[in-house]
Design an enzyme around this catalytic site. Structure first.
Site, PDB file in Angstrom:
ATOM      1  CB  CYS A 394     -23.359 -30.212  15.323  1.00  0.00           C
ATOM      2  SG  CYS A 394     -23.567 -28.825  14.198  1.00  0.00           S
ATOM      3  CG  ASP A 424     -35.033 -17.639   8.055  1.00  0.00           C
ATOM      4  OD1 ASP A 424     -35.307 -18.833   7.824  1.00  0.00           O
ATOM      5  OD2 ASP A 424     -35.814 -16.695   7.863  1.00  0.00           O
ATOM      6  CG  ASP A 425     -31.495 -22.750   7.996  1.00  0.00           C
ATOM      7  OD1 ASP A 425     -31.164 -23.201   9.097  1.00  0.00           O
ATOM      8  OD2 ASP A 425     -32.401 -23.252   7.307  1.00  0.00           O
ATOM      9  CG  ASP A 443     -22.032 -23.879  11.209  1.00  0.00           C
ATOM     10  OD1 ASP A 443     -21.568 -24.057  12.356  1.00  0.00           O
ATOM     11  OD2 ASP A 443     -23.141 -24.298  10.849  1.00  0.00           O
ATOM     12  CG  ASP A 466     -26.733 -22.684   7.852  1.00  0.00           C
ATOM     13  OD1 ASP A 466     -27.559 -23.535   8.202  1.00  0.00           O
ATOM     14  OD2 ASP A 466     -25.857 -22.224   8.603  1.00  0.00           O
ATOM     15  N   GLY A 516      -9.355 -15.397   4.450  1.00  0.00           N
ATOM     16  CA  GLY A 516      -9.833 -15.759   5.772  1.00  0.00           C
ATOM     17  C   GLY A 516      -8.874 -15.340   6.853  1.00  0.00           C
ATOM     18  CG  HIS A 517      -8.190 -14.619  11.390  1.00  0.00           C
ATOM     19  ND1 HIS A 517      -7.247 -13.622  11.448  1.00  0.00           N
ATOM     20  CD2 HIS A 517      -8.237 -15.168  12.633  1.00  0.00           C
ATOM     21  CE1 HIS A 517      -6.749 -13.563  12.677  1.00  0.00           C
ATOM     22  NE2 HIS A 517      -7.333 -14.494  13.409  1.00  0.00           N
ATOM     23  CB  SER A 518      -4.840 -18.906  10.050  1.00  0.00           C
ATOM     24  OG  SER A 518      -3.762 -18.032   9.766  1.00  0.00           O
TER      25      SER A 518
END
Length: 726
Positions: A394, A424-425, A443, A466, A516-518
């Site tokens: 972060c 919001d989260d 994230d 979150d 997902g994606h790579s």
């Protein structure tokens, strides 16, 4: 890219890593595996036991060293070697591939066949556990402590005298017994040195028993095979060299359990090298001694690189004899060379200089020149790049002011089933009347460790924060992974490591990874988009006056990660151990804390990139309230405050401080600086009413569940202002 795997953090491997940092080999990824983040230097152990050196002075910080070398540091213990697949197997089942491997894991001096040993005694090697047990004993030892040391060789005599000196110096009257089953003590040194050491043992009133053998160890003594029982408050084994058990099953040529190596330091498998005490030089047998590991290091450095590049290898020829300097408790030492009797304080100071010179190699590392903008760069480029490298986690987040300015341009949600927009989260989507809601968040983190599996676990826990902050149950996740440029095999391996580690975290949380994606990029970045389910999500803006503010994790991760990235030396403390504690905190999921807090909290968030102060002010702004926190009550990670006092801070910390200007009244202290520290996988920050001792009951439940939670302050009527006391 090819993989070089260093198994163990022994002296030779430490020297390899140091030299690698100054002379890396293009195309090689170097990894070191060790059970802990630090490794002891054996030459200083007797001095530490005697009280001459602090623990930090005799430990090589492998985390700092790994950062300098550009190495992956994997905290784990090797348990096997799959030479067909070219993989090292760790105790937890994890497998790490290698093209070339080297073993430098030292020896053990435990006595597994001696009844009661594991429960009531300690082995001098590995050194770490012994040093810690000894320090505890020195604090709690009785006025007339009894110590029994099994093994009357040079090492046993040296530690017996060190123990006597330390205990006498503390005002105690120790009774120390040194025993050996051989008929003669100190058999493998010259006559002069033996006479000197026997005189020194007599000086400390150490009882020497030869021709005896222990039969059993209990909490209060050692029983010998002749039936005699020796009282003992602390029982230590220095009896010989025991090989690590797992070496027996890996198919390499062995001699009495030690890996037999050729003059090139290769085992019977030319892709596996071995050095130090775990190796047996079959072509030129020598006793176990640290001097050989140190002198093997330059040859090993060359031969590892040569094997990876196809160059010719070099031969290592050990010296036939060497000077042994043996400390004798106080500032006095005995030399063993050519049978002469040499002893005195001057020899101790000579040994001290040798040991300190070796450890100085791992204190400060050469500063590698940083890339600078070209002379004709545009104005302001250097300022924009900043003086320090960009942090990971972060710490690489966009500043809060910049983010707020961008989000203000977003249109408000128009769909009736979208119940919340930015702020919001997580986004909140209605599932229909009486069906509850789905919360949605995303994230990703820029990597701050070269261990991709560790990075994946921390990122998954961070992203889930979150969902847990809204009191929701995790449902599903999609991954977004950017790999650094690697060959196809390493791409597949790293991707599998990341997904396997993340799947374990999400599975334990009750969520499934759906895909997902790579992509390939300049560096490793891992992210997740996650959904969760809730009936009544807890939002940020529900704080009320008089309520308590509860924090569930210590802060300081950003500062510690910045220090690790810079290989910062922390006086009297080992940064590697600070980093390991920080990782352990980040690896703790928030599920339990969320389950306890959600039924009671009127507002909740997770503390991440904007720091504790920034996220608390978000909650206060949404409710138009103020708050007071007690800085002394805020839990802090070990080492974070000391690092802050040294001026260490994350690259986003100035932006976080600026975000709070005009809305915070805080002292200008290192501890207060941590309020602006960005947290990766930080804790929950919850507002809980104090009526009928509700907040205290919630805190007690959190602490009973093992959470490092604390009530850090109280909400009060506005205006929006955070007052920091203490």
């Amino acid at each position: 890219m090819r993989d070089l795997l260093l198994i163990g953090g022994g002296h030779a491997h430490a020297l390899i890593l140091r030299k690698w940092g100054m002379q890396p080999q293009a195309g090689t990824r170097i990894t070191v595996i060790n059970p802990g983040p630090v490794a002891p230097y054996t030459g200083m152990l007797p001095g530490h036991i005697a009280g001459h050196y602090a623990r930090a002075e005799m430990m090589i910080d492998l985390v700092r060293l790994g950062r300098f070398a550009g190495a992956r540091v994997i905290l784990g213990r090797a348990a096997g070697l799959d030479r067909t697949a070219q993989q090292v197997i760790l105790h937890d089942g994890r497998r790490l591939r290698y093209d070339v491997a080297s073993i430098d894991i030292g020896i053990a001096s435990n006595l597994p066949d001696l009844a009661g040993f594991d429960d009531h005694a300690v082995a001098a090697k590995p050194l770490g556990g012994y040093a810690e047990r000894w320090e505890d004993f020195v604090v709690t030892a009785p006025q007339t402590p009894h110590v029994v040391i099994i093994g009357a060789g040079v090492g046993g005599a040296e530690l017996a005298m060190a123990s006597a000196h330390r205990l006498q110096h503390s005002g105690r009257k120790p009774h120390i017994t040194l025993l050996d089953r051989a008929a003669t003590a100190l058999p493998n040194i010259g006559a002069g040195a033996r006479a000197a050491l026997l005189a020194q043992l007599a000086h400390y009133n150490i009882t020497l028993m030869t021709g005896v053998e222990p039969a059993q160890v209990c909490a209060t003594g050692v029983t010998l095979t002749n039936g005699q029982t020796l009282p003992s408050d602390f029982t230590l084994s220095v009896a010989g060299a025991q090989p690590q058990a797992w070496l027996q099953d890996i198919g390499l040529g062995l001699h009495q359990g030690f890996v037999t190596v050729s003059p090139t330091l290769q085992s019977s498998d030319p892709l596996v090298f071995a050095v130090g005490d775990c190796a047996h030089m079959g072509y030129a047998p020598r006793p176990k001694a640290g001097v050989f590991a140190v002198r093997q290091a330059p040859v090993l450095f060359h031969n590892l690189r040569a094997t990876l590049s196809g160059a010719p290898l070099r031969r290592y020829q050990p010296q036939r004899d060497y000077l042994k300097l043996i400390s004798a408790g106080r500032n006095h030492a005995v030399a063993d060379k050519l049978g002469l009797r040499l002893e005195g304080a001057w020899l101790w100071h000579w040994k001290d200089r040798i040991d300190r010179k070796f450890m100085a190699k791992f204190a400060e590392y050469p500063v590698m020149p940083a890339a600078r903008p070209p002379k004709e760069a545009v104005q302001g480029l250097a300022e924009a790049l900043g003086e320090k490298p960009l942090c990971g986690g972060c710490g690489a987040k966009v500043g809060g002011g910049t983010l707020a300015a961008a989000l203000r341009r977003l249109p408000a949600p128009k769909r009736a089933d979208v119940l919340s927009g930015p702020g919001d989260d997580a986004g909140i989507i209605s599932l229909g009347k009486g069906q509850g809601v789905q919360v949605l968040t995303t994230d990703h983190l820029r990597a701050f460790t070269n261990d991709a599996a560790l990075m994946a676990r921390i990122t998954a826990i961070h992203a889930l924060g979150d969902i847990w902050a809204m009191g929701a149950q995790p449902q599903s996740a999609l991954s977004q992974i950017t790999l650094p440029r690697l060959g196809p095999d390493l791409q597949a391996e790293m991707l599998a490591e990341i997904l396997t580690a993340a799947a374990e975290v999400f599975g334990a949380a009750g969520a499934d990874i759906l895909g997902g994606h790579s992509a390939l990029g300049g560096e490793l970045t891992i992210g997740f988009s996650i959904t969760g389910l809730a009936q009544n999500p807890v939002r940020k803006a529900g704080a009320g006056p008089g309520a308590a503010i509860i924090l569930t994790k210590p802060i300081g991760t950003g500062t510690i990660l910045a220090a690790e990235m810079a290989a910062t030396r922390l006086p009297d403390t080992l940064l590697g151990e600070v980093v390991t504690t920080c990782f352990a905190s980040m690896l703790r999921p928030l599920a339990t804390a969320s389950e306890i807090l959600a039924p009671h909290a009127t507002a909740m968030t997770d503390v991440t990139g904007f720091g504790l102060a920034g996220h608390l002010l978000e909650m206060l702004t949404g409710a138009s309230l103020g708050a007071t926190i007690d800085l002394r009550a805020v839990p802090i990670l070990p080492g974070a405050e000391a690092l802050a006092a040294m001026g260490i801070a994350s690259s986003i910390a100035p932006a976080n401080r600026a975000l709070c200007l005009g809305r915070i009244n805080a002292p200008n202290t290192p501890r207060a600086a941590l309020l602006y520290d960005p947290q990766t996988a930080g804790g929950l920050l919850a507002i809980v009413p104090q009526a009928q001792a509700q907040a205290q009951a919630v805190l007690s439940a959190l602490q009973a569940a093992g959470e490092a939670a604390a009530i850090i302050g109280t909400v009060h009527p506005g205006p929006v202002m955070l007052r920091v006391a203490g």
